[in-house]
Design a protein around this motif. Structure first.
Motif, PDB file in Angstrom:
ATOM      1  N   ALA A 179     -36.505 -56.024  18.246  1.00 43.48           N
ATOM      2  CA  ALA A 179     -37.750 -56.007  18.867  1.00 43.48           C
ATOM      3  C   ALA A 179     -37.786 -55.544  20.499  1.00 43.48           C
ATOM      4  O   ALA A 179     -36.738 -55.941  21.120  1.00 43.48           O
ATOM      5  CB  ALA A 179     -38.300 -57.389  18.900  1.00 43.48           C
ATOM      6  N   ASP A 180     -38.593 -54.977  20.696  1.00 45.43           N
ATOM      7  CA  ASP A 180     -39.020 -54.713  22.178  1.00 45.43           C
ATOM      8  C   ASP A 180     -39.390 -55.578  23.044  1.00 45.43           C
ATOM      9  O   ASP A 180     -38.790 -55.795  24.326  1.00 45.43           O
ATOM     10  CB  ASP A 180     -40.015 -53.318  22.403  1.00 45.43           C
ATOM     11  CG  ASP A 180     -39.807 -52.138  21.844  1.00 45.43           C
ATOM     12  OD1 ASP A 180     -38.455 -51.755  21.774  1.00 45.43           O
ATOM     13  OD2 ASP A 180     -40.564 -51.320  21.457  1.00 45.43           O
ATOM     14  N   ASP A 181     -39.783 -56.540  22.330  1.00 41.51           N
ATOM     15  CA  ASP A 181     -40.245 -57.958  22.980  1.00 41.51           C
ATOM     16  C   ASP A 181     -39.641 -58.965  22.594  1.00 41.51           C
ATOM     17  O   ASP A 181     -40.066 -59.536  21.528  1.00 41.51           O
ATOM     18  CB  ASP A 181     -41.609 -58.046  23.045  1.00 41.51           C
ATOM     19  CG  ASP A 181     -42.201 -59.268  23.830  1.00 41.51           C
ATOM     20  OD1 ASP A 181     -41.424 -60.324  24.658  1.00 41.51           O
ATOM     21  OD2 ASP A 181     -43.620 -59.721  24.099  1.00 41.51           O
ATOM     22  N   ALA A 182     -38.396 -59.435  23.136  1.00 38.52           N
ATOM     23  CA  ALA A 182     -37.686 -60.474  22.590  1.00 38.52           C
ATOM     24  C   ALA A 182     -38.134 -61.753  22.866  1.00 38.52           C
ATOM     25  O   ALA A 182     -37.574 -63.013  22.209  1.00 38.52           O
ATOM     26  CB  ALA A 182     -36.180 -60.451  23.007  1.00 38.52           C
ATOM     27  N   THR A 183     -39.230 -62.137  23.324  1.00 39.53           N
ATOM     28  CA  THR A 183     -39.900 -63.370  23.644  1.00 39.53           C
ATOM     29  C   THR A 183     -40.717 -63.523  22.567  1.00 39.53           C
ATOM     30  O   THR A 183     -41.183 -64.754  22.177  1.00 39.53           O
ATOM     31  CB  THR A 183     -41.108 -63.286  24.859  1.00 39.53           C
ATOM     32  OG1 THR A 183     -42.075 -62.650  24.833  1.00 39.53           O
ATOM     33  CG2 THR A 183     -40.007 -62.979  26.201  1.00 39.53           C
ATOM     34  N   ASP A 222     -27.577 -60.272  20.999  1.00 35.05           N
ATOM     35  CA  ASP A 222     -28.300 -60.843  22.176  1.00 35.05           C
ATOM     36  C   ASP A 222     -29.047 -62.227  21.509  1.00 35.05           C
ATOM     37  O   ASP A 222     -29.597 -62.054  20.500  1.00 35.05           O
ATOM     38  CB  ASP A 222     -29.226 -59.928  22.693  1.00 35.05           C
ATOM     39  CG  ASP A 222     -30.461 -60.347  23.960  1.00 35.05           C
ATOM     40  OD1 ASP A 222     -30.629 -61.693  23.815  1.00 35.05           O
ATOM     41  OD2 ASP A 222     -30.675 -59.669  24.552  1.00 35.05           O
ATOM     42  N   PRO A 223     -28.907 -63.274  22.521  1.00 30.80           N
ATOM     43  CA  PRO A 223     -29.340 -64.622  21.747  1.00 30.80           C
ATOM     44  C   PRO A 223     -30.989 -64.640  21.701  1.00 30.80           C
ATOM     45  O   PRO A 223     -31.358 -65.447  20.985  1.00 30.80           O
ATOM     46  CB  PRO A 223     -28.711 -65.419  22.798  1.00 30.80           C
ATOM     47  CG  PRO A 223     -27.877 -64.777  23.876  1.00 30.80           C
ATOM     48  CD  PRO A 223     -28.136 -63.450  23.620  1.00 30.80           C
ATOM     49  N   SER A 224     -31.498 -63.935  22.461  1.00 29.52           N
ATOM     50  CA  SER A 224     -33.079 -63.690  22.384  1.00 29.52           C
ATOM     51  C   SER A 224     -33.515 -62.914  21.108  1.00 29.52           C
ATOM     52  O   SER A 224     -34.863 -63.147  20.506  1.00 29.52           O
ATOM     53  CB  SER A 224     -33.607 -63.110  23.602  1.00 29.52           C
ATOM     54  OG  SER A 224     -33.394 -61.779  23.876  1.00 29.52           O
ATOM     55  N   TRP A 225     -32.657 -62.339  20.403  1.00 29.96           N
ATOM     56  CA  TRP A 225     -33.058 -61.526  19.228  1.00 29.96           C
ATOM     57  C   TRP A 225     -33.122 -62.422  18.033  1.00 29.96           C
ATOM     58  O   TRP A 225     -32.029 -63.278  17.689  1.00 29.96           O
ATOM     59  CB  TRP A 225     -32.241 -60.274  18.857  1.00 29.96           C
ATOM     60  CG  TRP A 225     -32.138 -59.222  20.082  1.00 29.96           C
ATOM     61  CD1 TRP A 225     -33.300 -58.989  20.704  1.00 29.96           C
ATOM     62  CD2 TRP A 225     -31.318 -58.194  20.312  1.00 29.96           C
ATOM     63  NE1 TRP A 225     -32.739 -57.852  21.595  1.00 29.96           N
ATOM     64  CE2 TRP A 225     -31.556 -57.474  21.191  1.00 29.96           C
ATOM     65  CE3 TRP A 225     -30.154 -58.170  19.565  1.00 29.96           C
ATOM     66  CZ2 TRP A 225     -30.782 -56.364  21.721  1.00 29.96           C
ATOM     67  CZ3 TRP A 225     -29.195 -56.874  19.839  1.00 29.96           C
ATOM     68  CH2 TRP A 225     -29.700 -56.180  21.136  1.00 29.96           C
ATOM     69  N   LYS A 226     -34.164 -62.451  17.306  1.00 30.52           N
ATOM     70  CA  LYS A 226     -34.058 -63.232  16.148  1.00 30.52           C
ATOM     71  C   LYS A 226     -34.017 -62.557  14.772  1.00 30.52           C
ATOM     72  O   LYS A 226     -33.631 -63.079  13.796  1.00 30.52           O
ATOM     73  CB  LYS A 226     -35.518 -63.939  16.002  1.00 30.52           C
ATOM     74  CG  LYS A 226     -35.514 -64.959  17.211  1.00 30.52           C
ATOM     75  CD  LYS A 226     -37.327 -65.720  17.010  1.00 30.52           C
ATOM     76  CE  LYS A 226     -37.508 -66.521  18.278  1.00 30.52           C
ATOM     77  NZ  LYS A 226     -36.437 -67.454  18.752  1.00 30.52           N
TER      78      LYS A 226
END
Length: 116
Positions: free
Chosen positions: A29-33, A102-106
């Motif tokens: 995702a471009d937006d990992a939030t 990256d830990p923000s990637w789901k």
């Protein structure tokens, strides 16, 4: 045989085209939030763009591999997948839990498509 590289970055290309085959790099995702459903929708939008640039579409996906940082996100991922999926042309698919870079990637999605 000529190889065409799409969306090249520092270390990889978003996709490689050789003959009538398209090989997608792992898309994130471009937006990992976003939550897993939102990240999946974002990734599938990116895949649509890459496939269009290659001269094909999701209807011509042969196989897809989906990596989830947490397998409990499978339901959320499937909600976005089900909205996007061409029901008449479902690709072969594997979904696994994996530690992503990256830990923000789901979610991370890769695949192979054919150009008709």
């Amino acid at each position: 045989m000529t190889i065409k590289r799409l969306a090249p970055e520092e270390r990889l290309s978003g996709a490689s085209v050789c003959g009538n085959m398209v090989y997608l790099a792992g898309q994130v995702a471009d937006d990992a939030t976003l939550d897993a459903e939102g990240q999946t929708a974002d990734i599938l939008r990116q895949i649509d763009v890459l496939l269009a640039e290659a001269g094909t579409s999701k209807s011509n996906l042969l196989s897809v591999q989906i990596f989830l940082a947490d397998i409990s996100d499978m339901g959320a991922m499937n909600r976005a997948w089900d909205v996007w999926l061409d029901r008449a042309n479902k690709p072969a698919r594997a979904t696994v839990e994996a530690k992503l870079a990256d830990p923000s990637w789901k979610v991370e999605i890769t695949g192979i498509a054919v150009i008709p």
